[in-house]
Design a protein around this motif. Sequence first.
Motif, PDB file in Angstrom:
ATOM      1  N   ASN A 224      -2.095 -71.230  21.582  1.00 18.34           N
ATOM      2  CA  ASN A 224      -2.453 -71.745  22.669  1.00 18.34           C
ATOM      3  C   ASN A 224      -2.965 -72.834  22.854  1.00 18.34           C
ATOM      4  N   GLY A 225      -3.316 -73.555  24.742  1.00 21.95           N
ATOM      5  CA  GLY A 225      -3.529 -74.211  25.166  1.00 21.95           C
ATOM      6  C   GLY A 225      -4.469 -74.139  26.446  1.00 21.95           C
ATOM      7  N   HIS A 226      -5.029 -74.993  27.542  1.00 21.21           N
ATOM      8  CA  HIS A 226      -6.140 -75.072  28.344  1.00 21.21           C
ATOM      9  C   HIS A 226      -7.581 -75.606  27.670  1.00 21.21           C
ATOM     10  N   GLU A 227      -7.378 -76.061  27.520  1.00 16.45           N
ATOM     11  CA  GLU A 227      -7.999 -76.855  26.081  1.00 16.45           C
ATOM     12  C   GLU A 227      -7.263 -77.779  26.113  1.00 16.45           C
ATOM     13  N   HIS A 228      -8.100 -78.712  26.593  1.00 18.22           N
ATOM     14  CA  HIS A 228      -7.293 -80.270  25.848  1.00 18.22           C
ATOM     15  C   HIS A 228      -7.988 -81.101  24.470  1.00 18.22           C
ATOM     16  N   SER A 229      -8.376 -80.208  23.903  1.00 13.06           N
ATOM     17  CA  SER A 229      -7.615 -80.652  22.413  1.00 13.06           C
ATOM     18  C   SER A 229      -7.844 -79.701  21.315  1.00 13.06           C
ATOM     19  N   TYR A 230      -7.431 -79.772  19.955  1.00 10.79           N
ATOM     20  CA  TYR A 230      -6.923 -79.424  19.029  1.00 10.79           C
ATOM     21  C   TYR A 230      -8.099 -79.087  18.153  1.00 10.79           C
ATOM     22  N   GLU A 231      -7.926 -77.178  17.749  1.00  9.34           N
ATOM     23  CA  GLU A 231      -8.659 -76.301  17.213  1.00  9.34           C
ATOM     24  C   GLU A 231      -7.918 -75.973  16.087  1.00  9.34           C
ATOM     25  N   ARG A 232      -8.535 -75.890  14.861  1.00  3.17           N
ATOM     26  CA  ARG A 232      -7.778 -74.545  13.901  1.00  3.17           C
ATOM     27  C   ARG A 232      -9.230 -74.076  14.089  1.00  3.17           C
ATOM     28  N   THR A 233      -8.919 -72.524  13.589  1.00  2.00           N
ATOM     29  CA  THR A 233      -9.764 -71.299  13.371  1.00  2.00           C
ATOM     30  C   THR A 233      -9.718 -71.620  11.389  1.00  2.00           C
ATOM     31  N   ARG A 234     -10.980 -70.372  11.286  1.00  2.00           N
ATOM     32  CA  ARG A 234     -10.528 -69.708   9.632  1.00  2.00           C
ATOM     33  C   ARG A 234      -9.751 -68.403  10.327  1.00  2.00           C
ATOM     34  N   ALA A 235      -9.173 -68.146   8.841  1.00  2.00           N
ATOM     35  CA  ALA A 235      -8.788 -66.233   9.980  1.00  2.00           C
ATOM     36  C   ALA A 235      -9.431 -65.366   9.736  1.00  2.00           C
ATOM     37  N   ILE A 236      -9.574 -65.012  11.161  1.00  2.00           N
ATOM     38  CA  ILE A 236     -10.693 -64.213  11.666  1.00  2.00           C
ATOM     39  C   ILE A 236     -10.125 -62.546  11.392  1.00  2.00           C
ATOM     40  N   ASP A 237     -10.124 -61.952  10.931  1.00  2.00           N
ATOM     41  CA  ASP A 237      -9.359 -60.492  10.563  1.00  2.00           C
ATOM     42  C   ASP A 237      -7.872 -60.591  10.694  1.00  2.00           C
ATOM     43  N   GLY A 238      -8.008 -61.772   9.425  1.00  2.00           N
ATOM     44  CA  GLY A 238      -6.498 -61.674   9.749  1.00  2.00           C
ATOM     45  C   GLY A 238      -5.538 -62.609  10.614  1.00  2.00           C
ATOM     46  N   THR A 239      -6.090 -63.095  11.441  1.00  2.00           N
ATOM     47  CA  THR A 239      -5.448 -63.884  12.276  1.00  2.00           C
ATOM     48  C   THR A 239      -6.219 -65.457  12.535  1.00  2.00           C
ATOM     49  N   THR A 240      -5.334 -66.734  12.287  1.00  2.00           N
ATOM     50  CA  THR A 240      -5.882 -68.055  12.752  1.00  2.00           C
ATOM     51  C   THR A 240      -5.923 -68.112  14.322  1.00  2.00           C
ATOM     52  N   TYR A 241      -6.249 -68.770  14.743  1.00  2.00           N
ATOM     53  CA  TYR A 241      -6.509 -69.395  16.257  1.00  2.00           C
ATOM     54  C   TYR A 241      -6.645 -70.551  16.060  1.00  2.00           C
ATOM     55  N   LEU A 242      -5.117 -71.272  16.798  1.00  2.00           N
ATOM     56  CA  LEU A 242      -4.250 -72.473  16.489  1.00  2.00           C
ATOM     57  C   LEU A 242      -4.774 -73.338  18.533  1.00  2.00           C
ATOM     58  N   PHE A 290      -4.125 -85.347  10.376  1.00  2.00           N
ATOM     59  CA  PHE A 290      -5.639 -85.861  10.441  1.00  2.00           C
ATOM     60  C   PHE A 290      -5.687 -83.752   9.782  1.00  2.00           C
ATOM     61  N   ASP A 291      -4.975 -83.142  10.044  1.00  2.00           N
ATOM     62  CA  ASP A 291      -5.145 -81.721   9.816  1.00  2.00           C
ATOM     63  C   ASP A 291      -3.957 -80.689   8.880  1.00  2.00           C
ATOM     64  N   ARG A 292      -4.789 -80.443   7.910  1.00  2.00           N
ATOM     65  CA  ARG A 292      -3.475 -79.579   6.923  1.00  2.00           C
ATOM     66  C   ARG A 292      -4.710 -77.873   6.930  1.00  2.00           C
ATOM     67  N   GLY A 293      -2.978 -77.273   6.871  1.00  2.00           N
ATOM     68  CA  GLY A 293      -4.047 -75.347   6.376  1.00  2.00           C
ATOM     69  C   GLY A 293      -2.881 -75.258   6.645  1.00  2.00           C
ATOM     70  N   ILE A 294      -3.282 -74.103   5.614  1.00  2.00           N
ATOM     71  CA  ILE A 294      -2.556 -72.630   4.964  1.00  2.00           C
ATOM     72  C   ILE A 294      -3.061 -71.355   5.772  1.00  2.00           C
ATOM     73  N   ILE A 295      -1.973 -70.659   6.173  1.00  2.00           N
ATOM     74  CA  ILE A 295      -2.229 -69.325   6.436  1.00  2.00           C
ATOM     75  C   ILE A 295      -1.602 -68.218   5.769  1.00  2.00           C
ATOM     76  N   ARG A 296      -1.792 -67.705   4.711  1.00  2.00           N
ATOM     77  CA  ARG A 296      -1.347 -67.017   3.741  1.00  2.00           C
ATOM     78  C   ARG A 296      -1.334 -65.658   3.914  1.00  2.00           C
ATOM     79  N   ARG A 297       0.439 -64.532   3.896  1.00  2.00           N
ATOM     80  CA  ARG A 297       0.323 -63.277   4.074  1.00  2.00           C
ATOM     81  C   ARG A 297       0.049 -62.721   3.339  1.00  2.00           C
ATOM     82  N   VAL A 298      -0.540 -62.023   3.979  1.00  2.00           N
ATOM     83  CA  VAL A 298      -1.501 -60.651   3.327  1.00  2.00           C
ATOM     84  C   VAL A 298      -0.361 -59.823   2.632  1.00  2.00           C
ATOM     85  N   GLY A 299      -1.103 -59.312   0.708  1.00  2.00           N
ATOM     86  CA  GLY A 299      -0.170 -58.357   0.398  1.00  2.00           C
ATOM     87  C   GLY A 299       0.894 -59.019   0.216  1.00  2.00           C
ATOM     88  N   VAL A 300       1.327 -60.255  -0.167  1.00  2.00           N
ATOM     89  CA  VAL A 300       2.545 -61.033  -1.307  1.00  2.00           C
ATOM     90  C   VAL A 300       2.213 -61.489  -2.370  1.00  2.00           C
TER      91      VAL A 300
END
Length: 300
Positions: A224-242, A290-300
């Motif tokens: 998403n956007g709306h906030e004029h910034s960058y933010e990455r969350t940890r996985a929250i109940d399996g979903t990353t929010y960016l 300036f940021d790197r992250g990995i989103i894992r597919r559950v069950g793979v």
Amino acid sequence: MNLKRRQFLFLSSLSAFGTGLLAWKFAHKYYQSSDLAIASPPKKDLLLRFVSVADTGTGARGQYAVAKAMTLYHKQNPYNLVVLAGDNIYNNGEIEKVNAVFERPYQDLLKQGVKFQACLGNHDIRTDNGDPQVRYPGFNMNGRRYYTFRRDRVQFFALDTNNNADWQNQLTWLEKELSSSNAPWKIVFGHHPIYSSGVYGSNQAFIKTFTPLFQKYGVQLYINGHEHSYERTRAIDGTTYLICGAGAGNRPVGRSKWTEYSTSDLSFATYEVYPDRIELSAIATNNRVFDRGIIRRVGV
């Protein structure tokens, strides 16, 4: 060799060693702090490479700076998809501005066949409720305010997250599409944040509405956007929010307990999708990651 000559050579060698050590320390620190986004060799099993950006439509210097960085990244690491997460035309969504705030800034990418998939932001609906943008071919919404499309094993779901959206029908549609999807990767995008440490903060109504659906049907990423910034969350109940809303301007952003990284820097996000993971990077206008992250597919 006389004593003075030996002393001179010894001191010269020591000086060269010290200079080299200092240079190594500087280089080590420099490259540890941020990496230049450069071309990388083709990786095995790469399914899709795409980028995302939002809150772009100003036609001002900041938008051009981000667009230039996106173009350089494309030259080094080709992609053909941009997720454009709303506020595509400032200030009031006037479609007559589309050349100045979209076609010109991204002309190099558009000429090379890069496809932009847009959703509507709050500024976009100020003129004719955003209908001209929904019909505009360059945004590839095909007359729909919410829609889905698929690239290889990745299915995308675009939402209208504005207050006046057709929420009842949209949520019914979303659950139906998610439940019937057999895509290993499910990515949802809309303009407004669900989790945020920025000016607007998290949306409690959206948390109650969307997170159960995302968890139930295995949505791995929300953009998403709306906030004029960058933010990455940890996985929250399996979903990353960016949040990738620093596509033309920026605002302050803080941190929350679920924040992995946040910054106000003008930037865009890149994604490389593999069968078992998504490798995510954020790139600023100086072309540095300036940021790197990995989103894992559950069950793979």
